[in-house]
Write a protein that holds these residues in place. Structure first.
Motif, PDB file in Angstrom:
ATOM      1  N   GLN A 133      32.705  33.864  39.168  1.00  0.00           N
ATOM      2  CA  GLN A 133      33.074  32.881  38.160  1.00  0.00           C
ATOM      3  C   GLN A 133      32.959  33.470  36.760  1.00  0.00           C
ATOM      4  OE1 GLN A 133      34.451  29.803  38.804  1.00  0.00           O
ATOM      5  NE2 GLN A 133      34.903  29.986  36.609  1.00  0.00           N
ATOM      6  N   GLU A 134      31.967  34.318  36.559  1.00  0.00           N
ATOM      7  CA  GLU A 134      31.826  34.990  35.266  1.00  0.00           C
ATOM      8  C   GLU A 134      33.053  35.842  34.961  1.00  0.00           C
ATOM      9  OE1 GLU A 134      28.969  38.304  33.038  1.00  0.00           O
ATOM     10  OE2 GLU A 134      28.424  37.557  35.040  1.00  0.00           O
ATOM     11  N   PHE A 135      33.593  36.498  35.987  1.00  0.00           N
ATOM     12  CA  PHE A 135      34.809  37.295  35.829  1.00  0.00           C
ATOM     13  C   PHE A 135      35.961  36.422  35.333  1.00  0.00           C
ATOM     14  CE2 PHE A 135      38.766  38.667  38.076  1.00  0.00           C
ATOM     15  CZ  PHE A 135      39.029  39.818  37.348  1.00  0.00           C
ATOM     16  N   TYR A 136      36.161  35.278  35.988  1.00  0.00           N
ATOM     17  CA  TYR A 136      37.227  34.369  35.560  1.00  0.00           C
ATOM     18  C   TYR A 136      36.974  33.845  34.151  1.00  0.00           C
ATOM     19  CZ  TYR A 136      39.006  34.174  40.377  1.00  0.00           C
ATOM     20  OH  TYR A 136      39.539  34.483  41.603  1.00  0.00           O
ATOM     21  N   ASP A 137      35.726  33.507  33.857  1.00  0.00           N
ATOM     22  CA  ASP A 137      35.403  32.966  32.540  1.00  0.00           C
ATOM     23  C   ASP A 137      35.602  33.999  31.440  1.00  0.00           C
ATOM     24  OD1 ASP A 137      34.713  30.593  33.765  1.00  0.00           O
ATOM     25  OD2 ASP A 137      32.547  30.978  33.745  1.00  0.00           O
ATOM     26  N   THR A 138      35.315  35.258  31.757  1.00  0.00           N
ATOM     27  CA  THR A 138      35.409  36.329  30.756  1.00  0.00           C
ATOM     28  C   THR A 138      36.850  36.695  30.438  1.00  0.00           C
ATOM     29  OG1 THR A 138      33.288  37.244  31.483  1.00  0.00           O
ATOM     30  CG2 THR A 138      34.717  38.704  30.206  1.00  0.00           C
ATOM     31  N   PHE A 139      37.691  36.785  31.483  1.00  0.00           N
ATOM     32  CA  PHE A 139      39.044  37.309  31.277  1.00  0.00           C
ATOM     33  C   PHE A 139      40.166  36.275  31.454  1.00  0.00           C
ATOM     34  CE2 PHE A 139      36.466  40.968  32.702  1.00  0.00           C
ATOM     35  CZ  PHE A 139      36.691  41.843  31.639  1.00  0.00           C
ATOM     36  N   GLY A 140      39.849  35.126  32.025  1.00  0.00           N
ATOM     37  CA  GLY A 140      40.894  34.186  32.432  1.00  0.00           C
ATOM     38  C   GLY A 140      41.773  33.650  31.322  1.00  0.00           C
TER      39      GLY A 140
END
Length: 357
Positions: free
Chosen positions: A195-202
């Motif tokens: 989820q952090e990945f999506y939040d960072t780059f989404g």
């Protein structure tokens, strides 16, 4: 989140290969701007420098004059190629003339679309600006962790992750018509970091996706090198056996030194079919060596090939499946293509017998 959760490959609107094989003009050509990489990823052959040394493979950047010859050669085909993929074994931005290459290909009229894949080290405004101005159509950004510590573990590189995130945001804000794709192997991060990945780059890309490792490189045991057990395909799909490689029928690859491989996964240079410094791109595309390999696959002999037989790309990476059409394609291929029976397919198998013998 602005980005679509979508794989980097386009699964919609694909041409049914069984309706067009053999192709006079390839759909896709890979050109490797640099065969070397600043990362030493455990999950990639290029990251294992001792293994690369053993192959004798050229490690360095493609000379600009070699690239311009490749593009000039494309004029011999009856129409432009659909996609020029500016990556293969190494990090493209290690070639200092990367932007010049893209601009030259764009101006040639021989290429419809240009994309690349990068590890993100050089995504500074100073390096990206000329590449975007040159007309790059799509950039795939490989993320290899969500912390500096994870990058060090998996890539051996002291990566400035906060600066990288800042640069991706700059890229998205200044991308123009270039599509930005961000991807990460799920095996490199924890469940919570997804989820952090999506939040960072989404909100700073057009597509985003969490992939899986895939045993795509021939004779490279990714499970042994990473300690990861692979149970799904690269895009979370079921693993599906596929016997006939579709890639050799619609594309081929030029390595950084000018040697041409039939396959973009030919990290050991066992599938070399020509040399663009001495031959034209069309001559190599229609060569006996390339056609002998195609015939080998159409005759159901892929697994007899020492290199192709150990490739996991077909089972794990959603290729176009032409297995069901192989009998009729073999008939069409033999009717349209003449192969010198003395020429062997690359990859470690002895001479391929032709039906006419």
């Amino acid at each position: 989140m602005k980005a679509e959760i979508k794989p980097r490959i386009n699964l919609e609107g694909r041409t049914a290969l069984e309706t067009v094989i053999p192709l006079e003009t390839p759909f896709i050509i890979f050109v490797d701007p640099a065969s070397s990489c600043n990362f030493q990823c455990t999950f990639c052959p290029t990251g294992h420098r001792d293994m690369i040394r053993d192959t004798g493979r050229y490690q360095g950047a493609m000379k600009y004059e070699v690239f311009t010859k490749i593009i000039d050669d494309l004029a011999e085909f009856s129409k432009p190629i659909k996609v020029l993929r500016m990556y293969k074994d190494g990090e493209p931005f290690l070639n200092k003339r990367f932007a010049d290459m893209i601009a030259y290909a764009k101006a040639s009229g021989h290429v419809d679309y240009i994309d690349t894949t990068t590890n993100g080290t050089f995504l500074t405004p100073e390096r990206l600006g000329p590449v975007l101005a040159a007309g790059l159509d799509k950039i795939n950004i490989s993320v290899d962790g969500m912390t500096k510590e994870q990058y060090k573990r998996f890539t051996g590189f002291d990566f400035d992750f906060p600066a990288f995130v800042k640069n991706v945001k700059w890229l998205y804000d200044n991308k123009g018509d270039c599509e930005v794709v961000v991807k990460i192997p799920g095996e490199l991060i924890t469940h919570e970091q997804r989820q952090e990945f999506y939040d960072t780059f989404g909100d700073h890309c057009d597509r985003i996706f969490i992939e899986n490792f895939a045993p795509c490189w021939p004779e490279f045991d990714i499970e042994a090198h990473t300690g990861v057990k692979i149970t799904q395909g690269i895009y979370n799909q079921e693993i599906t056996p596929t016997d006939t490689c579709p890639y050799i029928f619609y594309g081929y690859s030029v390595n950084a030194d000018g040697l041409v491989s039939s396959c973009f996964l030919d990290w050991q240079r066992k599938l070399v079919i020509g040399d663009v410094r001495k031959q034209s791109m069309k001559e190599i595309w229609t060569s006996d060596a390339m056609n002998a390999l195609r015939l080998q696959h159409l005759e159901g002999k892929r697994c007899q090939n020492g290199t192709c037989g150990s490739c996991g790309q077909l089972s794990h990476c959603l290729p176009d499946n032409i297995d069901a059409h192989r009998p009729q394609l073999l008939e069409i291929f033999k009717a349209k293509v003449t192969i010198n029976p003395a020429v062997a397919a690359p990859g470690g198998l002895s001479r391929i017998p032709v039906a006419a013998e």
